[in-house]
Design a protein around this motif. Sequence first.
Motif, short mmCIF file in Angstrom:
data_model
loop_
_atom_site.label_atom_id
_atom_site.label_comp_id
_atom_site.label_asym_id
_atom_site.label_seq_id
_atom_site.Cartn_x
_atom_site.Cartn_y
_atom_site.Cartn_z
N ARG A 2 0.83 -1.19 0.00
CA ARG A 2 0.00 0.00 0.00
C ARG A 2 0.87 1.24 0.00
NH1 ARG A 2 -4.02 0.33 3.45
NH2 ARG A 2 -4.07 -1.88 3.88
N LEU A 3 0.26 2.35 -0.36
CA LEU A 3 0.91 3.65 -0.16
C LEU A 3 0.38 4.17 1.16
CD1 LEU A 3 0.71 5.35 -3.67
CD2 LEU A 3 2.53 3.97 -2.71
N TRP A 4 1.27 4.36 2.11
CA TRP A 4 0.86 4.82 3.43
C TRP A 4 0.33 6.24 3.36
CZ3 TRP A 4 0.44 0.84 6.39
CH2 TRP A 4 1.33 -0.22 6.28
N LEU A 17 9.57 2.67 5.33
CA LEU A 17 9.91 3.82 4.50
C LEU A 17 10.66 3.39 3.24
CD1 LEU A 17 9.88 6.94 4.23
CD2 LEU A 17 12.13 6.91 5.36
N LEU A 18 11.65 2.54 3.41
CA LEU A 18 12.42 2.07 2.26
C LEU A 18 11.56 1.19 1.35
CD1 LEU A 18 15.91 1.38 3.86
CD2 LEU A 18 15.07 3.45 2.72
N GLY A 19 10.66 0.42 1.93
CA GLY A 19 9.72 -0.36 1.14
C GLY A 19 8.81 0.53 0.32
N GLN A 20 8.42 1.64 0.91
CA GLN A 20 7.58 2.59 0.21
C GLN A 20 8.32 3.20 -0.98
OE1 GLN A 20 3.63 4.22 0.87
NE2 GLN A 20 4.69 2.34 0.78
N HIS A 21 9.60 3.47 -0.80
CA HIS A 21 10.42 3.98 -1.91
C HIS A 21 10.46 2.96 -3.04
CE1 HIS A 21 13.61 5.89 -4.14
NE2 HIS A 21 14.43 4.88 -3.92
N ARG A 22 10.70 1.70 -2.71
CA ARG A 22 10.74 0.66 -3.74
C ARG A 22 9.40 0.53 -4.46
NH1 ARG A 22 13.63 -1.69 0.37
NH2 ARG A 22 11.85 -2.96 1.04
N GLU A 23 8.32 0.62 -3.70
CA GLU A 23 6.98 0.54 -4.29
C GLU A 23 6.74 1.70 -5.25
OE1 GLU A 23 2.98 -0.98 -4.77
OE2 GLU A 23 4.88 -1.85 -4.17
N CYS A 24 7.12 2.90 -4.86
CA CYS A 24 6.95 4.07 -5.73
C CYS A 24 7.78 3.92 -7.00
CB CYS A 24 7.35 5.35 -4.99
SG CYS A 24 6.18 5.85 -3.73
N CYS A 25 9.01 3.44 -6.87
CA CYS A 25 9.86 3.22 -8.04
C CYS A 25 9.19 2.22 -8.99
CB CYS A 25 11.24 2.72 -7.64
SG CYS A 25 12.25 3.91 -6.74
N ALA A 26 8.68 1.14 -8.44
CA ALA A 26 8.03 0.11 -9.27
C ALA A 26 6.79 0.67 -9.96
CB ALA A 26 7.67 -1.10 -8.42
N LEU A 27 5.98 1.41 -9.21
CA LEU A 27 4.76 1.98 -9.79
C LEU A 27 5.07 3.02 -10.86
CD1 LEU A 27 2.50 2.30 -6.63
CD2 LEU A 27 2.16 0.75 -8.57
N ARG A 28 6.08 3.83 -10.64
CA ARG A 28 6.47 4.83 -11.64
C ARG A 28 7.03 4.18 -12.89
NH1 ARG A 28 9.87 9.66 -8.86
NH2 ARG A 28 10.25 10.17 -11.06
N GLY A 29 7.61 3.02 -12.74
CA GLY A 29 8.24 2.33 -13.87
C GLY A 29 7.29 1.39 -14.57
N ARG A 49 0.92 12.78 -9.61
CA ARG A 49 0.54 12.62 -8.19
C ARG A 49 1.43 11.58 -7.50
NH1 ARG A 49 -5.48 14.14 -6.78
NH2 ARG A 49 -5.95 15.47 -8.55
N LEU A 50 1.71 10.50 -8.21
CA LEU A 50 2.62 9.49 -7.65
C LEU A 50 4.00 10.09 -7.47
CD1 LEU A 50 3.25 6.64 -6.70
CD2 LEU A 50 3.64 6.03 -9.11
N VAL A 51 4.43 10.90 -8.43
CA VAL A 51 5.74 11.56 -8.33
C VAL A 51 5.76 12.47 -7.10
CG1 VAL A 51 7.28 13.22 -9.44
CG2 VAL A 51 6.24 11.39 -10.79
N ARG A 52 4.70 13.23 -6.87
CA ARG A 52 4.63 14.11 -5.69
C ARG A 52 4.69 13.30 -4.40
NH1 ARG A 52 -0.52 17.18 -7.71
NH2 ARG A 52 0.34 18.24 -9.50
N TYR A 53 3.95 12.20 -4.37
CA TYR A 53 3.98 11.33 -3.19
C TYR A 53 5.39 10.76 -3.00
CZ TYR A 53 2.95 7.51 -0.03
OH TYR A 53 2.96 6.66 1.04
N HIS A 54 5.98 10.29 -4.07
CA HIS A 54 7.32 9.72 -4.01
C HIS A 54 8.32 10.76 -3.50
CE1 HIS A 54 10.60 7.24 -6.29
NE2 HIS A 54 10.66 7.05 -4.98
N GLN A 55 8.13 12.01 -3.90
CA GLN A 55 9.01 13.09 -3.44
C GLN A 55 8.95 13.22 -1.92
OE1 GLN A 55 11.20 15.01 -5.48
NE2 GLN A 55 12.01 15.28 -3.42
N LEU A 56 7.76 13.07 -1.34
CA LEU A 56 7.64 13.11 0.12
C LEU A 56 8.46 11.98 0.76
CD1 LEU A 56 3.79 13.73 0.53
CD2 LEU A 56 5.63 15.42 0.75
#
Length: 126
Positions: A2-4, A17-29, A49-56
């Motif tokens: 999930r995205l927290w 937190l690191l898992g969230q980063h990996r998830e964002c990378c996968a979703l962006r890709g 929006r995903l990019v903005r979330y990933h930036q956080l």
Amino acid sequence: MRLWHEKLISKLPRQQLLGQHRECCALRGNGWGKPHAIVNYVFRYAPIRLVRYHQLIMDEMKQRGYNVNELWLDPYYRGKSCESFDDKGLYGQDNEEGLIIYPEHNEGYLTECIDNLSSKGIYISF
């Protein structure tokens, strides 16, 4: 995965937190648009929006002293095996900066996330 909820990002343990980063990378890709029950709502919106979330997520990682691959700071970047977004692909019809990143991340979702974390033995309070 999930995205927290955004309010939890600064309180997430290292692993989440690191898992969230990996998830964002996968979703962006290559994961962009691929169905996944928990994060399908992400695909209803433009990728910005995903990019903005990933930036956080990346901002929090940097604040904690974790390394972030600088390539991910480029909103058009989608990973080594993916073609970059263009403006239309990144923004679509969604150019409003002031929007909540994901309307689904409401108070009910915050409670759901807190309950999910507590079921894993991670207790977060505000």
